[in-house]
Every structure is written in structure tokens, then in C-alpha cells.
Design a protein around this motif. Structure first.
Motif, PDB file in Angstrom:
ATOM      1  N   SER A   6       0.825  -1.210   0.000  1.00 25.36           N
ATOM      2  CA  SER A   6       0.000   0.000   0.000  1.00 25.36           C
ATOM      3  C   SER A   6       0.863   1.267   0.000  1.00 25.36           C
ATOM      4  N   GLY A   7       2.160   1.117  -0.252  1.00 22.19           N
ATOM      5  CA  GLY A   7       3.005   2.278  -0.519  1.00 22.19           C
ATOM      6  C   GLY A   7       3.683   2.902   0.698  1.00 22.19           C
ATOM      7  N   VAL A   8       3.645   2.249   1.861  1.00 21.40           N
ATOM      8  CA  VAL A   8       4.303   2.831   3.038  1.00 21.40           C
ATOM      9  C   VAL A   8       5.764   2.385   3.066  1.00 21.40           C
ATOM     10  N   MET A   9       6.675   3.376   3.151  1.00 20.00           N
ATOM     11  CA  MET A   9       8.109   3.084   3.150  1.00 20.00           C
ATOM     12  C   MET A   9       8.576   2.692   4.548  1.00 20.00           C
ATOM     13  N   THR A  10       9.444   1.695   4.630  1.00 18.45           N
ATOM     14  CA  THR A  10      10.002   1.317   5.939  1.00 18.45           C
ATOM     15  C   THR A  10      10.851   2.463   6.493  1.00 18.45           C
ATOM     16  N   ALA A  11      10.978   2.496   7.815  1.00 19.47           N
ATOM     17  CA  ALA A  11      11.748   3.570   8.458  1.00 19.47           C
ATOM     18  C   ALA A  11      13.248   3.406   8.210  1.00 19.47           C
ATOM     19  N   ASP A  12      13.685   2.172   7.975  1.00 21.28           N
ATOM     20  CA  ASP A  12      15.119   1.951   7.760  1.00 21.28           C
ATOM     21  C   ASP A  12      15.451   1.835   6.286  1.00 21.28           C
ATOM     22  N   ASP A  13      16.531   2.527   5.910  1.00 18.07           N
ATOM     23  CA  ASP A  13      17.089   2.327   4.578  1.00 18.07           C
ATOM     24  C   ASP A  13      18.317   1.422   4.717  1.00 18.07           C
ATOM     25  N   TYR A  14      19.082   1.285   3.630  1.00 16.97           N
ATOM     26  CA  TYR A  14      20.219   0.359   3.691  1.00 16.97           C
ATOM     27  C   TYR A  14      21.327   0.851   4.621  1.00 16.97           C
ATOM     28  N   LEU A  15      21.362   2.165   4.911  1.00 17.54           N
ATOM     29  CA  LEU A  15      22.373   2.635   5.858  1.00 17.54           C
ATOM     30  C   LEU A  15      21.944   2.275   7.284  1.00 17.54           C
ATOM     31  N   SER A  16      20.801   2.797   7.713  1.00 11.71           N
ATOM     32  CA  SER A  16      20.402   2.549   9.110  1.00 11.71           C
ATOM     33  C   SER A  16      20.104   1.066   9.340  1.00 11.71           C
ATOM     34  N   GLY A  17      19.514   0.405   8.362  1.00  8.23           N
ATOM     35  CA  GLY A  17      19.189  -1.014   8.530  1.00  8.23           C
ATOM     36  C   GLY A  17      20.442  -1.863   8.669  1.00  8.23           C
ATOM     37  N   SER A  18      21.451  -1.536   7.870  1.00  4.41           N
ATOM     38  CA  SER A  18      22.681  -2.350   7.937  1.00  4.41           C
ATOM     39  C   SER A  18      23.465  -2.039   9.210  1.00  4.41           C
ATOM     40  N   ILE A  19      23.412  -0.790   9.655  1.00  5.31           N
ATOM     41  CA  ILE A  19      24.101  -0.441  10.918  1.00  5.31           C
ATOM     42  C   ILE A  19      23.449  -1.193  12.072  1.00  5.31           C
ATOM     43  N   SER A  20      22.126  -1.192  12.089  1.00  8.57           N
ATOM     44  CA  SER A  20      21.414  -1.893  13.162  1.00  8.57           C
ATOM     45  C   SER A  20      21.737  -3.393  13.120  1.00  8.57           C
ATOM     46  N   ALA A  21      21.766  -3.944  11.920  1.00 15.92           N
ATOM     47  CA  ALA A  21      22.108  -5.368  11.771  1.00 15.92           C
ATOM     48  C   ALA A  21      23.503  -5.639  12.324  1.00 15.92           C
ATOM     49  N   ALA A  22      24.443  -4.755  12.005  1.00 15.90           N
ATOM     50  CA  ALA A  22      25.829  -4.950  12.453  1.00 15.90           C
ATOM     51  C   ALA A  22      25.916  -4.910  13.975  1.00 15.90           C
ATOM     52  N   PHE A  23      25.237  -3.955  14.607  1.00 15.27           N
ATOM     53  CA  PHE A  23      25.249  -3.904  16.077  1.00 15.27           C
ATOM     54  C   PHE A  23      24.633  -5.173  16.675  1.00 15.27           C
ATOM     55  N   GLY A  24      23.800  -5.837  15.914  1.00 21.44           N
ATOM     56  CA  GLY A  24      23.195  -7.074  16.395  1.00 21.44           C
ATOM     57  C   GLY A  24      23.984  -8.323  16.041  1.00 21.44           C
ATOM     58  N   GLY A  25      25.234  -8.158  15.582  1.00 20.52           N
ATOM     59  CA  GLY A  25      26.084  -9.327  15.366  1.00 20.52           C
ATOM     60  C   GLY A  25      26.037  -9.894  13.956  1.00 20.52           C
ATOM     61  N   ASN A  26      25.482  -9.139  13.016  1.00 21.42           N
ATOM     62  CA  ASN A  26      25.386  -9.621  11.627  1.00 21.42           C
ATOM     63  C   ASN A  26      26.479  -9.010  10.758  1.00 21.42           C
ATOM     64  N   SER A  27      27.045  -9.840   9.899  1.00 20.25           N
ATOM     65  CA  SER A  27      28.045  -9.357   8.941  1.00 20.25           C
ATOM     66  C   SER A  27      27.464  -9.175   7.552  1.00 20.25           C
ATOM     67  N   SER A  28      26.267  -9.717   7.318  1.00 20.42           N
ATOM     68  CA  SER A  28      25.645  -9.566   6.003  1.00 20.42           C
ATOM     69  C   SER A  28      24.144  -9.757   6.156  1.00 20.42           C
ATOM     70  N   PHE A  29      23.408  -9.332   5.131  1.00 22.73           N
ATOM     71  CA  PHE A  29      21.965  -9.555   5.161  1.00 22.73           C
ATOM     72  C   PHE A  29      21.384  -9.682   3.756  1.00 22.73           C
TER      73      PHE A  29
END
Ligand code: DUC
Ligand code: ZN
Ligand code: ZN
Length: 484
Positions: free
Chosen positions: A68-91
Motif C-alpha cells: 500500500s506504498g508505506v516506506m520502511t523507516a530503515d534504509d540500507y544505511l540505518s538497517g545495515s548499521i542496526s544489523a551490524a550492532f546485532g552481530g550480523n556481517s551480512s543480510f
């Protein structure tokens, strides 16, 4: 041998076992794993810590518009940073086709979005419009680029393909060695429940949980598996939330389906009672499938332990608790108009480690399998998910004893809440590396925007899974007709 980096003195945990040892890294790769390694321009002391493959998050919605056209709050910068702080090296987030869109355009759009990532990334395609051109030209082009998985929906009017559309996708996927992921809920059962609830004026967030019955998931999982079996195509059932659904998957794995599945931390940690919080707070807990109950939580843990699920992934679908996200259609709207999804990419692995390993439900080796190694095999990440010479130096070093209380501000995403707020967890990823570069160390971001790279993936690894031939596809039983 010369090393740029040596990680020394830690306990190396793989999906197969654990041992004390050192890891030598050069040119972004692991080049040696040994009891003791000298040298290294940089030496990282991992004494008292667990050294594991960095997590691979394979269920995340990043810079993605909903149907329905709603954009997520995270883009590839914030989403990947959050992933990294959570112990992820890739997604591997999703690249979503809206109806009428060409798949080539979708990939171009996400290629531009992905450039901001601080960790390596790939995509699963979401297919909502499987035209002839998509099936015969665009999907083969996507496979050739290493996009070897995609998701289809059995629910939502704007996404749902119908059984025939699913068979088309499953057959094309099978031909190319790709794997089809499925969101399995019976669309008509959900719509019928919505009508029933609306007619009675029941519109608070808690009714979201009632509107999407457990039986709707179970029916759709069963149907998806039979469709996949008919054409002998591999299938990955995402976000399994029910006992019945997990049992069907277990049974059909036993019966020879090429079948994989995951569950998510929210189905282990939360219940439908969270949707019944005061005022509109329950909106924070609206996700699909919906949260279930406590009895289901322990059953899902059992399936994690016994191998029904190859992974536990976040289904990070970040919509803020404001007018850009949850309340994009207004502050006082029925549950069916509230954005659907919750964040959790940073909390996934700390939650799984704490509630799984620390509480004795799974072993550290199972933690590694569930957070990276299994998924690397299923989704064709051939250089990731293992600690062995030749693999990417994607590594997370964990303090298995440090305790933390989950707080939204520590998730490093663009969200204004965490559904896991206040939970006390034990175990913290202290250092995370992607291709030999430290991206997070002691709660500090060391990476720069755009240093993550796109990675193409291999076909799903189906060794050890014999062909399943439905009688109607077997020339010995179908009057000698060759249908494949
Ligand atoms: N399915 C997902 O996988 N994520 C968010 C919403 C949904 O329906
Ligand atoms: Zn889904
Ligand atoms: Zn999702």
C-alpha cells in the motif's frame, strides 16, 4: 604466511563443534585456522570470548515500500548499521515488485538503495505480478545475477498470486535452481474474519490477532507444500508462528518435500496479549502472521531444537509509532489500517543467544547453525556462514556473559520503539567484522557508508534431497507422458 589480522585466544564455535584457536585473515578472507598463529599487523585478543561466523539476516524489509506504498523507516544505511550492532556481517533483504512493475526495474531501484549499506547484502525478489515476460525473461536474468530466491504471498489482495501463479513461480524456480519463499496465510479466511469483526465494531489493535487465525496459516502452509511437491520445487516457509504449521512442515520434510522454514524471535518472546496494551500501544505489536500464545512459544523452541527450522530471523519490518509508520492512515483507525510489521534486526541474535544458549534450549553450535551456517547453504551464500580457510572473514566475537537490558535507543535503527524493550539478555556481540574489516567494536560503529558489497548467490544446495516425483509426473504411471 602473513596475516593482516589475527584473532587469537578465543573459543571458535562452528555449526559442528568448538575449539580454542586462532584465525588468520588476509585480503578479507580467512586464510588460516590453527591452534596458535603468530604475526598479524593487527592482533585481536578474544580471550574468554566466543568467535563465531557473523550472522546472516535473511528476513528483513529495508527501504521497501509495502503493497500500500508505506516506506520502511530503515534504509540500507540505518538497517545495515542496526544489523551490524546485532552481530550480523551480512543480510538479504527483499526487493519487492509491485504489480505492473518490471523485475529489471525493481532490481535497478534496489541496487541504488543498497549502495548505502555498511555490510554485504543480496536480495530476495518479491514477485507479485508473474507475467509471461517476468517468468521467461526477467527471472532468468535475475538468477544469472545471483538472485536465487524470491518470496510470494498467499495473502493480501495486492500481492497474493493464487495457486496457479504459485505453480508458475515454483516451476520456473525449480528449473533454475532457485528457492521460493512463501508467506502462508489463507487470504479468504482472513478477509472473512475481518468482515465478521467489522460487523461487530471490533476494531482495536488486539483484534488483529483474532482476524488472522492459526488455521489460516496451517491451511496455507499445507497448500503451499503440496503445490511445491507437485512440481518437486524447493520451498522456504517464512515466519512460521503456529504449532500446526510447524508440525506440517516436520511431517512433509519427513515425506520428502524439499522444504525449509524459519521462525522469528517475536513468536518466541511475545504473545497476543501484547496487542491488548492500553490505548493504541498494541499497534506496536501488529505483525503478520500475528503473535500467538505462550504454549506455542515452547513448541516453536522444540522445533528449533529438533531442526524443523533452519533459521531464526527477525522479519525486521520497521514502521515507526507515528504518522510516518503505524498511523500513516490516521491515529484513530481500525487495526486493518495500521502498518503491519515490527523491528528486530539488532535484537534477533542477542535474543536467540540469551533465551536459546544461555537458558540451555540450544547449544552454541546450534546457535551458529541457526544464525548463519544453515541459511548460507539454503540461500547459496557460498563464501559466508563458516569459519574455514577460503571463506570471507565475516566474524562476530561475543562476550557470552555480559548482561544488557534491551532499549530502543541501543538498536541503532531509525525506530522509536523496540518490541523487546526492557528484556534482560545475556550475551553481547562485542566485535563484528565483514570481509576482514571491523564494522562494530565495543558499541562503536567503525564502518563507513557504502562499504558493504552486493553478493550474488549460488543455487540452493539440494544434495542429499532425492527427487520427489508425483505419480502424475512419472512416465511409468502417466501413460508415458513426459511433462518435465
Ligand atoms: N510479511 C512479512 O514477511 N513481513 C512484514 C509483513 C508481512 O506480511
Ligand atoms: Zn510475510
Ligand atoms: Zn517479512
Amino acid at each position: 604466511m602473513t596475516f593482516e589480522t589475527v584473532i587469537h585466544g578465543g573459543t571458535i564455535v562452528t555449526a559442528e563443534g568448538q575449539f580454542k584457536g586462532d584465525i588468520g585473515i588476509a585480503d578479507g578472507r580467512i586464510v588460516a585456522v590453527s591452534e596458535k598463529l603468530d604475526g598479524g599487523d593487527t592482533r585481536i585478543d578474544a580471550g574468554g570470548r566466543l568467535v563465531m561466523p557473523g550472522g546472516i539476516e535473511t528476513h528483513a524489509h529495508i527501504a521497501q515500500e509495502s503493497s500500500s506504498g508505506v516506506m520502511t523507516a530503515d534504509d540500507y544505511l540505518s538497517g545495515s548499521i542496526s544489523a551490524a550492532f546485532g552481530g550480523n556481517s551480512s543480510f538479504i533483504p527483499f526487493a519487492a515488485q509491485q504489480r505492473g512493475q518490471s523485475v529489471d526495474d525493481v532490481i535497478k531501484t534496489y541496487d541504488a538503495r543498497g549502495e548505502r549499506s555498511v555490510i554485504d547484502y543480496s536480495y530476495h525478489l518479491i514477485i507479485s505480478d508473474p507475467t509471461e515476460k517476468v517468468l521467461t525473461e526477467e527471472l532468468p536474468r535475475a538468477f544469472a545475477r545471483g538472485i536465487t530466491s524470491f518470496k510470494v504471498f498467499m495473502t493480501y489482495d495486492l500481492m497474493n498470486l493464487g495457486d496457479g501463479g504459485m505453480l508458475d513461480i515454483l516451476s520456473v524456480a525449480r528449473e533454475h535452481g532457485a528457492i521460493t519463499m512463501v508467506h502462508a496465510e489463507n487470504n479468504d479466511m482472513v478477509k472473512w474474519m475481518n468482515k465478521l469483526l467489522a460487523a461487530r465494531g471490533l476494531s482495536d489493535p488486539k483484534y488483529h490477532a483474532i482476524s488472522r487465525p492459526e488455521l489460516a496459516e496451517e491451511e496455507a502452509i499445507n497448500r503451499a507444500v503440496q503445490l511445491a511437491k507437485l512440481v518437486d520445487a524447493p520451498l522456504f516457509v517464512v515466519h512460521v508462528s503456529t504449532e500446526g504449521g510447524a508440525e506440517i512442515i516436520r511431517r512433509e520434510q519427513w515425506n520428502g518435500a524439499k522444504l525449509y522454514a524459519e521462525t522469528c524471535p517475536q513468536y518466541l518472546a511475545l504473545t497476543r496479549n501484547d496487542l491488548d496494551r492500553p490505548g493504541t500501544e498494541g499497534a506496536k505489536y501488529i505483525c503478520s502472521p500475528p503473535l500467538r500464545d505462550e504454549a506455542t512459544q515452547e513448541v516453536l523452541w522444540k522445533h528449533i531444537r529438533m531442526g524443523t527450522f533452519v533459521g531464526v530471523h527477525s522479519d525486521h519490518a520497521p514502521y515507526r509509532y507515528d504518522e510516518t509508520g503505524k498511523f500513516v492512515n490516521g491515529a484513530d483507525v481500525p487495526y486493518s489500517k495500521i502498518a503491519n510489521g515490527m523491528p528486530g534486526i539488532a535484537a534477533r541474535l542477542p535474543y536467540l543467544f540469551s533465551e536459546g544458549v544461555v537458558k540451555g534450549r540450544i547449544t552454541p553450535e546450534q546457535f551458529v547453525a541457526l544464525s548463519s551456517s544453515n541459511t548460507a547453504k539454503v540461500f547459496g551464500c557460498t563464501t559466508k556462514g563458516r569459519i574455514a580457510p577460503g571463506m570471507d572473514a565475516d566474524i562476530a566475537i561475543w562476550d557470552p556473559e555480559e548482561r544488557r537490558t534491551v532499549r530502543a535507543v541501543d538498536q541503532h535503527d531509525n525506530m522509536d520503539y523496540s518490541p523487546f524493550e526492557g528484556m534482560e539478555l545475556t550475551g553481547v556481540p562485542k566485535l563484528v567484522m565483514n570481509r576482514g574489516r571491523v564494522i562494530v567494536e565495543n558499541d562503536e560503529l567503525m564502518a563507513t557508508e557504502g562499504q558493504g558489497q552486493f553478493f550474488g548467490r549460488a543455487p540452493v544446495d539440494l544434495r542429499g534431497t532425492p527427487d520427489y516425483v508425483a505419480k502424475e509426473f512419472d512416465p511409468a504411471q502417466n501413460f508415458g507422458t513426459v511433462l518435465r
